[in-house]
Design a protein around this motif. Structure first.
Motif, PDB file in Angstrom:
ATOM      1  N   LEU A   1       0.836  -1.217   0.000  1.00 13.66           N
ATOM      2  CA  LEU A   1       0.000   0.000   0.000  1.00 13.66           C
ATOM      3  C   LEU A   1       0.865   1.260   0.000  1.00 13.66           C
ATOM      4  N   ILE A   2       1.975   1.182   0.732  1.00 18.86           N
ATOM      5  CA  ILE A   2       2.861   2.354   0.798  1.00 18.86           C
ATOM      6  C   ILE A   2       3.491   2.606  -0.578  1.00 18.86           C
ATOM      7  N   ASP A   3       3.845   1.485  -1.257  1.00 19.72           N
ATOM      8  CA  ASP A   3       4.401   1.634  -2.614  1.00 19.72           C
ATOM      9  C   ASP A   3       3.405   2.353  -3.522  1.00 19.72           C
ATOM     10  N   LEU A   4       2.153   1.902  -3.421  1.00 22.66           N
ATOM     11  CA  LEU A   4       1.117   2.518  -4.259  1.00 22.66           C
ATOM     12  C   LEU A   4       0.934   3.993  -3.931  1.00 22.66           C
ATOM     13  N   ALA A   5       0.924   4.282  -2.640  1.00 18.02           N
ATOM     14  CA  ALA A   5       0.763   5.677  -2.219  1.00 18.02           C
ATOM     15  C   ALA A   5       1.920   6.530  -2.727  1.00 18.02           C
ATOM     16  N   ALA A   6       3.132   5.951  -2.673  1.00 16.47           N
ATOM     17  CA  ALA A   6       4.306   6.691  -3.149  1.00 16.47           C
ATOM     18  C   ALA A   6       4.189   6.966  -4.640  1.00 16.47           C
ATOM     19  N   LEU A   7       3.734   5.955  -5.382  1.00 15.48           N
ATOM     20  CA  LEU A   7       3.557   6.136  -6.836  1.00 15.48           C
ATOM     21  C   LEU A   7       2.494   7.190  -7.126  1.00 15.48           C
ATOM     22  N   TYR A   8       1.417   7.119  -6.357  1.00 11.33           N
ATOM     23  CA  TYR A   8       0.317   8.083  -6.524  1.00 11.33           C
ATOM     24  C   TYR A   8       0.830   9.503  -6.303  1.00 11.33           C
ATOM     25  N   LEU A   9       1.603   9.657  -5.228  1.00 11.21           N
ATOM     26  CA  LEU A   9       2.108  10.994  -4.912  1.00 11.21           C
ATOM     27  C   LEU A   9       3.136  11.467  -5.928  1.00 11.21           C
TER      28      LEU A   9
END
Lengths: 266, 248
Positions: free
Chosen positions: A1-9
């Motif tokens: 989830l953190i990876d996804l959030a980082a990509l999103y940001l």
């Protein structure tokens, strides 16, 4: 989830930079950073302008342009003997009439944009009905008659729209010419009779803007409905003009103006 | 923000509530959508925050703030996740519209739902204040959410317009949104917390998914309790309450 959030940001950061580069708006860039899927399509690309109909222009744009030219003309006249020619009341009246005419044009556009008001489609339908009638198929006379009547109404609306647009365009051209004359007069320091003539024509146009315009059927012979007899064709109306396209000669000038008169008609 | 701008946003919000068909038409036309989109975003934030704050007021204290932040956040996250799928689905089912149109329709629908949530908040607050129980409180909030969902659906139905594939598109939109919104809401829970909870967390530790929770809850509602279910401390609010009928 953190990876996804980082990509999103990360994607949001790219969008925010793009928005900042393009618009220099901090709020818009911040929105793009956090909500780029929702905001970036609007922040990065201008929304498409509405379609401009043949021979037409966006009514609101036209009104805005007229108001701008009018303001510039009034600015040019300020402090010169022509200031009275374009008094604030006169400017206000012209702007109001132009806005009213633009609104009418917009209303006509809205009506003509409805599906049942597409002239080409109506012509096709009428042709099909007449073909049916020729083949002795049950296209009743009443159906044919109502189709022709509707077509005639649409054509009248089209003519009205075109004339309203032409009147607005003429008004704008006159104001542009007046502005030019006033700027020349301002810097040349001399009285120019051209200003008087333009102002006279201008008031004539303003008076004419609100009038019911000629609503003869479209004068393009190729676009006449097939097999519509002259008996069925829409009757000419009784507007002041005889041609739908060419501007009519200006009506009588309400009164002669001089640079020192307040020229707004009573 | 100037009074003029605020008044313009308020007008647009009122227009969204009163004239969903016209709003949908404007979204489809893809003309001058920035004010509508900004108003929609503001409505989602304001409506969601007010509703969340009232739900959080069931426990009070810091939970009011937490829920006020999380309700609009969950909705916006769900929308952000869904709109690319909406765009693709609309194109597949015969509506190859610009992304802007699809985003605007989704946002306008969410704004309409949020405005309805905002309208429900006084009534919900009153109910909570009159001493509604935990389960009744959660049902009342869910009912308000469902009604708001129907208001949003109304705009989407109008936005998609007539033509082939309309209902298939709507069904696929609902399915995608239900999954995405369910999962984001699940990830950001709790919203409604019992008053006895000493320190409510901002979000609970990740445990399973929305679909698993839905499955287990359905079984629990039917009176079937699996071994080891609802043992975790984090699930006390739901599981133990449901099983033991403990009122807050």
């Amino acid at each position: 989830l953190i990876d996804l959030a980082a990509l999103y940001l990360l994607a949001g950061l790219a969008c925010a930079v793009a928005v900042w580069t393009r618009r220099r708006s901090f709020g818009s860039a911040m929105l793009a950073l956090w909500l780029w899927p929702l905001w970036a399509p609007f922040a990065l690309w201008d929304t498409r302008a509405p379609e401009v109909r043949p021979g037409g222009q966006r009514p609101r744009e036209s009104s805005d342009r007229i108001a701008r030219v009018l303001y510039e003309a009034a600015q040019a006249a300020a402090g010169t003997p022509f200031a009275a020619t374009l008094s604030s009341q006169a400017v206000e009246r012209i702007a109001q009439e132009a806005a009213r005419a633009s609104a009418r044009l917009g209303e006509l556009d809205d009506v003509l944009a409805q599906p049942g008001f597409d002239r080409a489609a109506l012509l096709q339908r009428l042709a099909a009905l007449e073909a049916e009638a020729r083949r002795d198929e049950p296209a009743s006379e009443a159906t044919l008659r109502s189709a022709r009547l509707h077509l005639a109404s649409v054509e009248r609306l089209l003519v009205m729209r075109r004339q309203q647009a032409a009147a607005l365009a003429e008004l704008e051209q006159m104001l542009v010419a007046l502005r030019g004359q006033l700027v020349v007069a301002r810097y040349a320091g001399s009285m120019d009779e051209g200003v008087d003539a333009i102002v006279g024509d201008l008031w004539a146009r303003i008076e004419g803007l609100g009038e019911v315009l000629d609503t003869r059927p479209i004068d393009d012979p190729a676009s006449a409905p097939p097999n519509v007899s002259s008996r069925d064709a829409p009757r000419a109306n009784h507007g002041p003009r005889t041609s739908s396209a060419a501007p009519a000669p200006p009506p009588a000038i309400p009164h002669q103006v001089t640079p020192h008169q307040v020229t707004e008609p009573n | 923000m100037s009074a003029h701008v605020a008044s313009r946003h308020a007008d647009l919000a009122g227009w969204l509530l009163r004239s969903p068909a016209q709003a949908a038409e404007q979204c489809r036309a893809d003309v001058d959508l920035r004010p509508l989109v900004l108003t929609s975003l503001a409505a989602v934030v304001a409506g969601g925050a007010a509703f969340g704050a009232v739900v959080g007021s069931f426990r009070g204290g810091v939970q009011i703030l937490y829920a006020a932040v999380k309700v609009p956040l969950a909705l916006l996250l769900a929308l952000a996740l869904c709109v690319p799928a909406f765009h693709a689905l609309a194109a597949v089912f015969g509506r190859p519209w610009p992304l802007r149109s699809v985003v605007a329709i989704a946002l306008a629908a969410a704004a309409r739902a949020s405005l309805l949530l905002l309208a429900f908040t006084p009534a919900l607050w009153l109910c909570y204040d009159l001493g509604l129980g935990y389960h009744a409180a959660s049902m009342a909030a869910a009912f308000a959410y469902a009604l708001a969902g129907f208001a949003a659906l109304g705009l989407i139905v109008r936005g998609l317009g007539a033509g082939r594939g309309r209902w298939l598109t709507i069904a696929s939109f609902v399915a995608v949104f239900f999954a995405a919104a369910g999962q984001t809401s699940w990830a950001l829970r709790p919203y409604l917390v019992r008053p006895r909870t000493e320190t409510p967390p901002f979000v609970r530790a990740p445990e399973g998914s929305f679909v698993e929770a839905l499955f287990l809850s359905t079984r629990s509602a039917a009176g079937v309790y699996d071994e080891g279910e609802w043992e975790g401390e984090g699930r006390m609010d739901h599981g133990e309450g449901w099983r033991q009928g403990v009122e807050p």
